[in-house]
Design a protein around this motif. Structure first.
Motif, PDB file in Angstrom:
ATOM      1  N   LEU A 196       0.820  -1.201   0.000  1.00  0.00           N
ATOM      2  CA  LEU A 196       0.000   0.000   0.000  1.00  0.00           C
ATOM      3  C   LEU A 196       0.862   1.262   0.000  1.00  0.00           C
ATOM      4  N   GLU A 197       2.036   1.219   0.619  1.00  0.00           N
ATOM      5  CA  GLU A 197       2.900   2.402   0.661  1.00  0.00           C
ATOM      6  C   GLU A 197       3.435   2.772  -0.716  1.00  0.00           C
ATOM      7  N   GLN A 198       3.331   1.866  -1.686  1.00  0.00           N
ATOM      8  CA  GLN A 198       3.789   2.152  -3.038  1.00  0.00           C
ATOM      9  C   GLN A 198       2.665   2.657  -3.947  1.00  0.00           C
ATOM     10  N   ASP A 211      -0.459  -5.293   1.325  1.00  0.00           N
ATOM     11  CA  ASP A 211       0.520  -5.236   2.426  1.00  0.00           C
ATOM     12  C   ASP A 211       0.513  -3.831   3.035  1.00  0.00           C
ATOM     13  N   ILE A 212       0.083  -3.722   4.299  1.00  0.00           N
ATOM     14  CA  ILE A 212       0.030  -2.415   4.978  1.00  0.00           C
ATOM     15  C   ILE A 212       1.067  -2.377   6.097  1.00  0.00           C
ATOM     16  N   ILE A 216      -6.736 -10.030   1.040  1.00  0.00           N
ATOM     17  CA  ILE A 216      -5.941 -10.299   2.239  1.00  0.00           C
ATOM     18  C   ILE A 216      -5.160  -9.039   2.586  1.00  0.00           C
ATOM     19  N   VAL A 217      -5.226  -8.622   3.840  1.00  0.00           N
ATOM     20  CA  VAL A 217      -4.499  -7.441   4.313  1.00  0.00           C
ATOM     21  C   VAL A 217      -3.446  -7.896   5.326  1.00  0.00           C
ATOM     22  N   LEU A 218      -2.190  -7.504   5.076  1.00  0.00           N
ATOM     23  CA  LEU A 218      -1.083  -7.886   5.958  1.00  0.00           C
ATOM     24  C   LEU A 218      -0.746  -6.725   6.895  1.00  0.00           C
TER      25      LEU A 218
END
Length: 562
Positions: free
Chosen positions: A378-380, A403-404, A463-465
Motif C-alpha cells: 500500500l505504501e507504493q 501489504d500495509i 488479504i491485508v497484511l
C-alpha cells in the motif's frame, strides 16, 4: 455491513459512557503536607485555566500568577495560609460572569474526567469548594479560547502556550509550570486517558518531587521524556534543542525485528546502500555493549502504545549514535562474527529513503507472486498509479494481498471502491469539547466509504497484511478494508496509535505531541493500544526470521491455498 455511521446510545448500559460519579479515582490525600499542597494547586490552577471565563478569554497571565503562587506555597507551612493562597488565586481570575448555569453534562458527551477531588476536606475549605463549584456550573460558550483552540480536524492546538528560555527551568517554579501545564492538558483533553496503566492523579503526585529535585536542563528534558511515556501513546514525540544536541548524528540503514529477545536484521531502509550485514544476522553487541543494555536504558524514555511498538521504536534509538563507523558482534548461521558497519547522516538516509519511495508514484507496482495471487504494498500506491496497478492485476488473479506493513499515502478511500459496491461506515471518533473541559463528543457525521451501485469491483479474496509497523493512518486504512465482505487480516499486533496529532510547548523550549482524537470502530470498540486484531495471527519464529523468511506473507499464501 453498516451503511450509516449513526447509532443510538444508552449511556446507562453502554460502557463507553462514564457518568462522573462512576469514574474510578483511587487516589486520595488525607494528610496535610508539602507535596499535597503542590498537588492540589495543580488541580485548582488547571481547573481555573480551562473553566473560568476570564482565563478562557486570556484576560489574565495565568502562567505568571502560577509562578508567583508557587513561591508562596513553597514558604507556607500552615494550613490557613495555604487556604488564603488558594482563595487569592481564585480571586485573581476575576469576577465570574455566567451566561447561565448548567446542572449536568449533556448526555451525548463522554466524560473523561472526574471532579471528586473537589470533595477533599484536608486541602480545600468549604469556601474554596463553593467558589470552584460555582465556576464549574458556569456555562460560558466563547468558541475558541486563548489557551486551547480547535483545529479544522477536531483535535486541539495549544499555540498560545509560552515557550520560555532553556535556562528558565533552572528555577523550580518553571519546572512545576511545565508539569502542571502538561498534566492538565492530558487530564482534560487526552481522549485515551481512561485507558492508562496508572491513575493520572497518582502520576501527578509521584512526579511533583521529581520536577522539584531536577538538577539541570538535561535532567529536566529526560524527566519530560519519562512523563510523556506514561500516557502509552506511540504518537508521542519530544523535541528540544537540548535533546537534539544529545541525540546522535548517525543512523543505521538496517531494519531490526525482535524475536524472543533476539535482535535480528530483517531488511534495509535504502536498498542502494552497501552493508556488511545480512538479513538474518542476530546482533549481540553494538560497540562492545550488549543490545539488552541499550534497551533497558531506553525503554522507560519511549512512549509507545504496546510492547510491539516499544521494541520497534527502541531499535531506532539503539542503532543511532555519533559514530560513523561502528562495530557489531553478530551471529550468522551459528558463527560469531565481528563486523564493521557504516552509519549515515539522518538527512542523507531519510532523503534517499523518501526518494526511493516517491519513485513508485510513477510506476505500475504490484506483482503476481504465486498461483493467481496478486501482491501490492500500500505504501507504493499513490493517486497517480493506483488504477493502473490494480487494473492489470485483477483479470489475472483470484486473490489480492494488500501489504500495509508500512505508511500509506492516503489512498484507502479509492482502493476500497475497487472491492466494495456499497457504502459503509468503518470508524467513529471522539473529539474534545473545549466549552466543557474533560468532555468529548462523538462524531456522528463520519463520511461513508465505498461506492453505491459500483459493479466493476474485484470479486476475489482480499488479504491485508499487518504488523507492528502498521500505525495511525495505516491502521485506519486497515479498518476501512475490513468493510470488504470477502477479506481477512493476517499478521501480528499493530502499533495501536491512531487519531490526529496535537502538539504542546513546555517551558525550556520542549515540544511534545499526543493523539488528539479518539479513534474507534462504529460500535465504539477501541483500537488505541490494542491495534487491529488479525483474523489470522502469525507467530514469527526465530528460525524463520534468521532464514530471512517473510512468515506473515508465507502464512497469507498458505491460508489462500488451503
Amino acid at each position: 455491513m453498516l451503511t450509516s455511521c449513526s447509532r443510538s446510545f444508552d449511556k446507562n448500559i453502554d460502557p463507553f459512557f462514564y457518568p462522573e460519579e462512576n469514574i474510578d479515582n483511587h487516589f486520595t490525600i488525607n494528610n496535610f503536607h508539602q507535596n499535597g499542597k503542590y498537588y492540589f494547586l495543580c488541580k485548582v490552577w488547571g481547573f481555573l485555566k480551562y473553566h473560568h471565563p476570564n482565563i478562557k478569554k486570556g484576560e489574565v497571565d495565568w502562567d505568571l500568577l502560577l509562578l508567583q503562587t508557587l513561591k508562596q506555597v513553597k514558604s507556607s507551612p500552615e494550613k490557613k495560609e495555604y487556604e488564603r493562597i488558594i482563595l487569592n488565586l481564585i480571586s485573581q481570575a476575576g469576577q465570574l460572569k455566567c451566561n447561565k448555569e448548567i446542572s449536568e453534562i449533556d448526555e451525548v458527551f463522554y466524560l473523561n474526567v472526574n471532579f471528586k477531588w473537589l470533595k477533599n476536606q484536608t486541602y480545600l475549605s468549604k469556601k474554596i469548594k463553593e467558589k470552584l463549584l460555582r465556576i464549574k456550573k458556569c456555562n460560558t460558550n466563547y468558541g475558541d479560547h486563548h489557551y486551547v483552540k480547535t483545529s479544522n480536524e477536531g483535535n486541539l492546538n495549544f499555540e498560545a502556550e509560552k515557550e520560555y528560555s532553556e535556562k528558565s527551568i533552572l528555577q523550580q517554579e518553571f519546572r512545576l509550570l511545565a508539569l502542571y501545564r502538561y498534566w492538565n492538558v492530558i487530564n482534560y483533553f487526552y481522549p485515551y486517558k481512561y485507558d492508562l496503566d496508572k491513575n493520572w492523579d497518582t502520576i501527578l503526585y509521584e512526579y511533583i518531587p521529581k520536577f522539584i529535585s531536577s538538577k539541570n536542563e538535561l535532567d529536566y528534558n529526560y524527566l519530560i521524556l519519562k512523563l510523556t511515556a506514561e500516557i502509552k501513546d506511540s504518537h508521542v514525540k519530544v523535541n528540544s534543542k537540548i535533546l537534539q544536541n544529545k541525540r546522535s548524528r548517525y543512523l543505521s540503514n538496517f531494519n531490526v525485528l525482535t524475536i524472543d529477545s533476539s535482535w535480528i536484521v530483517n531488511g534495509f531502509r535504502v536498498k542502494s546502500k552497501q552493508s556488511n550485514l545480512h538479513v538474518g544476522d542476530i546482533i549481540l553487541k553494538l560497540n562492545s555493549k550488549p543490545i539488552a543494555f541499550y534497551y533497558d536504558s531506553l525503554k522507560h524514555l519511549i512512549s509507545t502504545s504496546n510492547t510491539a511498538s516499544l521494541k520497534r521504536d527502541a531499535a531506532h534509538y539503539i542503532f543511532r549514535n555519533n559514530n560513523k563507523s561502528n562495530k557489531l558482534t553478530v551471529i550468522r548461521r551459528g558463527d560469531t562474527l565481528a563486523l564493521d558497519e557504516e552509519f549515515y547522516e539522518g538527512s542523507e538516509l531519510w532523503g534517499q529513503y523518501t526518494s526511493e519511495r516517491r519513485s513508485f508514484a510513477r510506476q505500475n507496482v504490484g506483482e503476481i507472486i504465486k498461483d493467481s495471487i496478486g501482491y501490492i504494498k500500500l505504501e507504493q500506491l499513490f493517486e497517480n498509479n493506483q488504477d493502473m496497478s490494480f487494473d492489470w492485476m485483477f483479470p489475472k488473479t483470484n486473490t489480492i494481498i494488500l501489504d500495509i506493513r508500512g505508511y500509506p499515502n492516503n489512498t484507502y478511500r479509492e482502493v476500497v471502491k475497487k472491492f466494495l459496491n456499497k457504502e459503509g461506515c468503518f470508524w467513529k471518533f471522539i473529539y474534545p469539547d473545549i466549552d466543557f473541559p474533560g468532555a468529548f463528543r462523538i462524531n456522528e457525521n463520519t463520511p461513508l466509504i465505498g461506492a453505491e451501485h459500483n459493479h466493476e469491483i474485484y470479486r476475489g479474496l482480499l488479504i491485508v497484511l499487518v504488523d507492528e509497523n502498521t500505525q495511525s493512518h495505516a491502521e485506519l486504512s486497515a479498518m476501512a478494508f475490513q468493510l470488504v465482505p470477502n477479506m481477512k487480516v493476517i499478521g501480528t499486533q499493530t502499533a495501536g496509535a491512531d487519531g490526529n496529532i496535537s502538539t504542546i510547548t513546555l517551558p525550556g523550549g520542549v515540544k511534545t505531541s499526543f493523539s488528539g482524537l479518539g479513534i474507534f470502530y462504529p460500535n465504539l470498540k477501541k483500537t488505541q493500544r490494542v491495534g487491529i486484531i488479525p483474523d489470522v495471527y502469525v507467530k514469527r519464529t526465530l528460525k524463520g526470521t534468521i532464514e530471512g523468511k517473510d512468515e506473515i506473507l508465507k502464512a497469507a499464501v498458505s491460508y489462500i491455498q488451503n
